[in-house]
Design an enzyme around this catalytic site. Sequence first.
Site, PDB file in Angstrom:
ATOM      1  N   TYR A 120      23.295 -54.100 -26.306  1.00 20.32           N
ATOM      2  CA  TYR A 120      22.560 -52.838 -26.125  1.00 20.32           C
ATOM      3  C   TYR A 120      23.401 -51.648 -26.584  1.00 20.32           C
ATOM      4  CZ  TYR A 120      19.421 -49.393 -24.123  1.00 20.32           C
ATOM      5  OH  TYR A 120      18.544 -48.355 -23.977  1.00 20.32           O
ATOM      6  N   PHE A 141       8.456 -34.664 -48.946  1.00 24.70           N
ATOM      7  CA  PHE A 141       7.637 -35.859 -48.726  1.00 24.70           C
ATOM      8  C   PHE A 141       6.636 -35.583 -47.599  1.00 24.70           C
ATOM      9  CE2 PHE A 141       7.039 -40.115 -46.759  1.00 24.70           C
ATOM     10  CZ  PHE A 141       6.405 -40.713 -47.837  1.00 24.70           C
ATOM     11  N   ASP A 142       5.505 -36.296 -47.576  1.00 28.67           N
ATOM     12  CA  ASP A 142       4.456 -35.893 -46.616  1.00 28.67           C
ATOM     13  C   ASP A 142       4.860 -35.996 -45.149  1.00 28.67           C
ATOM     14  OD1 ASP A 142       4.221 -38.594 -46.938  1.00 28.67           O
ATOM     15  OD2 ASP A 142       2.164 -38.592 -47.660  1.00 28.67           O
ATOM     16  N   ASP A 178      17.148 -35.617 -48.184  1.00 30.59           N
ATOM     17  CA  ASP A 178      16.198 -36.671 -47.825  1.00 30.59           C
ATOM     18  C   ASP A 178      16.473 -37.779 -48.836  1.00 30.59           C
ATOM     19  OD1 ASP A 178      14.106 -38.358 -47.404  1.00 30.59           O
ATOM     20  OD2 ASP A 178      12.529 -36.849 -47.573  1.00 30.59           O
ATOM     21  N   ALA A 224      15.970 -41.246 -49.281  1.00 23.42           N
ATOM     22  CA  ALA A 224      15.327 -42.561 -49.388  1.00 23.42           C
ATOM     23  C   ALA A 224      15.726 -43.309 -50.663  1.00 23.42           C
ATOM     24  CB  ALA A 224      13.814 -42.405 -49.318  1.00 23.42           C
ATOM     25  N   LYS A 284      13.543 -48.090 -48.442  1.00 17.94           N
ATOM     26  CA  LYS A 284      13.591 -47.927 -49.894  1.00 17.94           C
ATOM     27  C   LYS A 284      14.938 -48.440 -50.404  1.00 17.94           C
ATOM     28  CE  LYS A 284      10.006 -45.219 -48.749  1.00 17.94           C
ATOM     29  NZ  LYS A 284      10.124 -43.973 -48.012  1.00 17.94           N
ATOM     30  N   HIS A 305      -6.590 -40.514 -46.441  1.00 15.95           N
ATOM     31  CA  HIS A 305      -6.574 -41.580 -47.447  1.00 15.95           C
ATOM     32  C   HIS A 305      -6.413 -42.983 -46.851  1.00 15.95           C
ATOM     33  CE1 HIS A 305      -2.372 -40.504 -46.866  1.00 15.95           C
ATOM     34  NE2 HIS A 305      -2.002 -41.643 -47.414  1.00 15.95           N
TER      35      HIS A 305
HETATM   36  C1  PLP Z   1       9.362 -43.024 -47.273  1.00 18.84           C
HETATM   37  C2  PLP Z   1       9.958 -41.688 -47.254  1.00 18.84           C
HETATM   38  C3  PLP Z   1      10.144 -40.990 -46.054  1.00 18.84           C
HETATM   39  C4  PLP Z   1       9.682 -41.526 -44.712  1.00 18.84           C
HETATM   40  O1  PLP Z   1      10.266 -42.728 -44.412  1.00 18.84           O
HETATM   41  P1  PLP Z   1       9.522 -43.898 -43.599  1.00 18.84           P
HETATM   42  O2  PLP Z   1      10.566 -44.950 -43.536  1.00 18.84           O
HETATM   43  O3  PLP Z   1       8.302 -44.302 -44.365  1.00 18.84           O
HETATM   44  O4  PLP Z   1       9.189 -43.343 -42.263  1.00 18.84           O
HETATM   45  C5  PLP Z   1      10.740 -39.741 -46.117  1.00 18.84           C
HETATM   46  N1  PLP Z   1      11.091 -39.202 -47.292  1.00 18.84           N
HETATM   47  C6  PLP Z   1      10.931 -39.843 -48.458  1.00 18.84           C
HETATM   48  C7  PLP Z   1      11.359 -39.197 -49.734  1.00 18.84           C
HETATM   49  C8  PLP Z   1      10.341 -41.101 -48.486  1.00 18.84           C
HETATM   50  O5  PLP Z   1      10.154 -41.717 -49.647  1.00 18.84           O
END
Ligand code: PLP
Length: 458
Positions: free
Chosen positions: A72, A124-125, A214, A216, A257, A449
Site C-alpha cells: 500500500y 486537450f479536451d 502536458d 502524453a 500514450k 460525440h
Molecule cells: C490523452 C490525453 C490527455 C488525457 O489523458 P487520459 O489518460 O486520457 O485521461 C491529456 N492530454 C493529452 C495531450 C492527451 O493526449
Amino acid sequence: MELPFAESWKIKMVEPIRKSTREEREQWLREAHYNVFQLRADQVYIDLLTDSGTGAMSDRQWAAMMTGDESYAGARSFFELKDTITRLTGFGFVIPTHQGRAAENVLFSGLVHEGDIVPGNSHFDTTKGHIESRKAIALDCTVDEAKDTQLEVPFKGNVDPAKLEKALAENADRIPFIIVTITNNTAGGQPVSMANLRAVRALADKYGKRVIFDSARFAENAYFIKTREEGYADKTIKEITHEMFDLADAMTMSAKKDGIVNMGGFIATRHEDWYEAAKRFCIPFEGYLTYGGMNGRDMAALAVGLDENTEFDNLQTRIHQVEYLAARLDEFGIPYQRPAGGHAIFIDASKVLTRVPKEEFPAQTLTVELYKEAGIRGCEIGYILADRDPVTRENRFGGLDLLRLAIPRRVYTDNHMDVIAVALKNVFDRRDSITHGVRITWEAELMRHFTVQLEPVE
Ligand SMILES: *Cc1c(COP(=O)(O)O)cnc(C)c1O
C-alpha cells in the site's frame, strides 16, 4: 542496394482479428445509431479509434508486471517508476494517478481558481475541461499555421510567442501557469520545437510564471526534434527529453500514450510547493501518494515502457509506420493534415466529401463510410465533437472537420496500413456519389460525440 526499413522488434504473441461482411457492418451500424463508439470492438477489423491505452507492451514490460510490488505504501514499484521519471526529466517529485485527466484534476485543484487564464497551445479536451470547470479560461495561443491542413511546416504544434506575450502582458496576475502540449494532439499530433519551448520559457521567466508540459506524447515530440530541428541529429532521445523538461516546471502525463501501458498517468515537478499542493488532492481523489490510482505491477510496467519508448529505434518504427500510411494516401491524392503527425493521420473530410453539406457532418459521414467499406474504425474530430455553442445552442462549424486515424503503438503491421489506405481510396473514388450525410436524432448536452445517435439523410 540499401536494405529496406523494418520494425525494431519481432512478435511473440498474437491476437486474432476478424473480418466481417458489408451486410453485417450495415446492420451493426444501424444498431449503433451510426456512431462508431457504440460498436462492439469485435465488430471492428482494424481499430483506429485511439492510440490511448491500445499499445502492445513488450516482453520486458510483461516481465516487470510479475515483479510488481503491491504494498500500500512505499512500494518498490513506485520507486522504480519515480527514479525512471527523475532520470528522464530531472523532476524529483512524482505522484502517480490513474490516467492523464486525473493528473490534471489533482494538480489543477491546487493551482487553478475562478477567473484565472491558462494560456497554451490547443489544450486537450480534458485539460480544457479541468480548467473551464473551475471557471477559468483556457486561452489558445497556437500558431495560425496549424489551421491550414495543406501547409507543410515542421513544427505546426508551436505556441505563437506573440499571442502568449500579449496574454502575459495584459493579464499576468490572472495566469497561474502556462501549459504546453507536446506533441500538440488537437492540432494533429504536430510537434513543438525546442526553440519554441525555449521561447516560452523566456517569456515565462520574464513575467515570473511557471510552465507545465502536458506530456502524453513527449517522446514522439523528442523524435521530431531530433529528425527535424537543426542541431539535434546527433543527440539521443533521452538527451533531448531531458533538455525539453529542463525548460518546464512540471508535467502532467497520460501514460496510456508514450508510456505504452494500458492505464496510468502521473504528475512530476521540480517544485516542492506544487508537490505539496497536489498531495492534498491526490489522497482523497486518487489514493495514497505512492500509488495514486495505479497497481504496483502497472507502475513497474510503466517504468520499463518509459525507458523503452525514449529509445530512437522504437520511436522510429512507430513514426515510420504513420509516415508509411501517409505516403500511401499521397499516392491516392487523399488530403490530410500535413505533414503526418506523430500518432495519427487526420483526413480533411471537408476536402473529400465536398458534396455533403456541413450540416450533415462530412467527417462523421466519412467515418461511417470507411467502417462500411472495410470494418475500419476511425474517429470524428470535427463538427460533432465541437459540440454546440453554450449560449446560442447552434452547431459550431468554425473549426476543422477531420477523420482521425489513430495508430496504436506496436499493434498493426504495414500490411494493415495498406488495407486502410486502399479502403479509404475506395471511398475517395466514389466521393462524388456521396451527396448526403447524417442527421442527429439524439444528443447529450456536453461531449455529445461519445453517445450521439444519428441516422442517414436520404
Ligand atoms: C490523452 C490525453 C490527455 C488525457 O489523458 P487520459 O489518460 O486520457 O485521461 C491529456 N492530454 C493529452 C495531450 C492527451 O493526449
